[in-house]
Design a protein around this motif. Structure first.
Motif, mmCIF file in Angstrom:
data_model
loop_
_atom_site.group_PDB
_atom_site.id
_atom_site.type_symbol
_atom_site.label_atom_id
_atom_site.label_comp_id
_atom_site.label_asym_id
_atom_site.label_seq_id
_atom_site.Cartn_x
_atom_site.Cartn_y
_atom_site.Cartn_z
ATOM 1 N N VAL A 69 3.202 0.786 -6.620
ATOM 2 C CA VAL A 69 2.071 1.367 -6.108
ATOM 3 C C VAL A 69 0.826 0.581 -6.455
ATOM 4 N N ILE A 70 -0.172 0.555 -5.427
ATOM 5 C CA ILE A 70 -1.344 -0.401 -5.517
ATOM 6 C C ILE A 70 -2.172 0.140 -6.806
ATOM 7 N N PHE A 127 7.049 3.525 -13.984
ATOM 8 C CA PHE A 127 5.508 3.022 -13.360
ATOM 9 C C PHE A 127 5.873 1.382 -12.901
ATOM 10 N N LYS A 128 5.740 1.225 -11.309
ATOM 11 C CA LYS A 128 5.703 0.059 -10.978
ATOM 12 C C LYS A 128 4.408 -0.559 -10.218
ATOM 13 N N PRO A 129 3.621 -0.889 -11.036
ATOM 14 C CA PRO A 129 2.185 -1.350 -10.562
ATOM 15 C C PRO A 129 2.148 -2.686 -9.401
ATOM 16 N N TYR A 130 1.358 -2.515 -8.674
ATOM 17 C CA TYR A 130 1.266 -3.726 -7.975
ATOM 18 C C TYR A 130 -0.519 -3.803 -7.934
ATOM 19 N N ASP A 149 1.580 11.057 3.858
ATOM 20 C CA ASP A 149 0.577 10.212 4.190
ATOM 21 C C ASP A 149 1.496 8.871 4.906
ATOM 22 N N PRO A 150 2.203 8.974 5.695
ATOM 23 C CA PRO A 150 3.014 7.820 6.198
ATOM 24 C C PRO A 150 2.216 6.702 6.780
ATOM 25 N N ASP A 176 2.862 -0.977 1.945
ATOM 26 C CA ASP A 176 4.208 -1.815 2.113
ATOM 27 C C ASP A 176 3.818 -3.237 2.807
ATOM 28 N N ARG A 177 2.903 -3.175 3.788
ATOM 29 C CA ARG A 177 2.429 -4.258 4.463
ATOM 30 C C ARG A 177 1.407 -5.342 3.475
#
Length: 344
Positions: free
Chosen positions: A184-185, A245-248, A318-319, A326-327
């Motif tokens: 997640v950003i 929790f996987k932050p980006y 919210d696709p 992802d992009r």
């Protein structure tokens, strides 16, 4: 007291509506009736779009007078001018919901009081709130219009979990990414401080200002004393979901540059959530003795997630935002790889 709320069914005002009814006040709501079924039976509802049909509202009000009129859906100075026109001489107190995002950006001092300068070059929403406040205070000074200004920060309820980077359909897609094991950003490095307030806590402070002579001609901020980093916010959400929790991490300025205009990250991030602030609520506590926000964020998040699990209608996918995330992450990873290849 006889109280009229313009709005009354939103994140903040719904809790206020419930508490005022429980205390036995004579409560009126002015709105379009979109959540009519959620309003207690004792509330008198005037289903009018005040922005389109001012004359109709005036007719329905007749000669009624109010102890307090509370404006929750006034986002434009023109709406404030209209309210002064309608309610001058009709109410003993007019409470305007402004926003803590109106405080000076970039932040010059991380401790925020009601005396902090109002200025936000990043967000038109905040500038409109500032202009509305100035019109109301001018009316107070020049004609005694009995205004009280309230500045909430990030207030949430059971219908949604607060996050900083999300799309146009709310935060559910971010939670869904967490549950799917996706990154997640998070803006910046996640270390900036933020304050999140459960709506029922906010309501207690707000109601303490109604009919309060110390509140006339004054501004108050209402929020929790709990300050969390955004890393702590997201980690708390992940813990409540039972996932990792996987932050980006991506800088706020870069997000504001590359995001679709509809996400308005310039306003939402640079003009608000990216700023590290701590709010001093001493003024409120002097006017409303005993006020204290008692719902910790971990408690509120668990309540919200439990509610969302039982109410699928609140889980809005919210696709488009999911694909965008992802992009962006793929693009950032490719950039990192290209830069690493340039190393000697």
């Amino acid at each position: 007291m006889k109280i009229l709320i313009i709005g009354g069914t939103g994140t903040i005002s719904s809790a206020i509506t419930r508490q005022l009814v429980a205390e036995g006040h004579d409560l009126w709501l002015v709105n379009r009736g979109s959540r009519r079924e959620e309003v207690p039976a004792s509330v008198k509802q005037l289903m009018v779009d005040i922005n389109l049909h001012e004359d109709e509202l005036v007719r329905k009000l007749g000669n009624d007078q109010f102890d307090c009129v509370c404006e929750f859906i006034g986002f434009d100075p023109k709406q404030v001018i209209r309210d002064i026109r309608i309610f001058y001489g009709r109410t003993k107190q007019y409470v305007y919901i402004s926003s803590a995002s109106a405080y000076n950006k970039p932040v010059r001092n991380h401790v925020i009081t009601e005396g902090t300068t109002l200025a936000n070059p990043y967000w038109e929403y905040s500038r409109n709130k500032i202009a509305s406040e100035e019109l109301l205070m001018q009316a107070y000074r020049e004609s005694g219009f009995p205004v009280t200004i309230v500045r909430p920060s990030h207030t949430y309820c059971e219908r949604g979990v607060p996050v900083s980077v999300h799309g146009t359909r709310g935060s559910w897609q971010v939670l869904k990414r967490m549950m799917e094991g996706k990154r997640v950003i998070v803006h910046g490095d996640g270390s900036s401080l933020w304050t999140l307030t459960w709506n029922e806590d906010f309501a207690r402070g707000f109601i303490g200002l109604l009919g309060n002579p110390k509140a006339i001609g004054e501004a108050f901020q209402i929020m929790s004393d709990e300050s969390l980093t955004w890393n702590q916010v997201y980690q708390t959400i992940a813990d409540a979901l039972g996932v990792e929790f996987k932050p980006y991490y991506i800088s706020s300025d870069y997000l504001a540059t590359i995001a679709p205009a509809a996400y308005d990250f310039e306003g939402n991030l640079l003009g608000d959530k990216a700023a590290s602030v701590v709010f001093d609520c001493s003024k409120l506590k002097q006017a409303v003795p005993g006020f204290c926000a008692t719902t910790r964020f971990d408690q509120g998040v668990r309540r919200a997630i439990a509610y969302l699990k039982k109410h699928p209608e609140e889980r809005v996918d919210d696709p488009e935002f999911d694909t965008w995330c992802d992009r962006v992450i793929e693009m950032m990873e490719q950039t990192k790889s290209n830069l690493q290849n340039l190393r000697p």
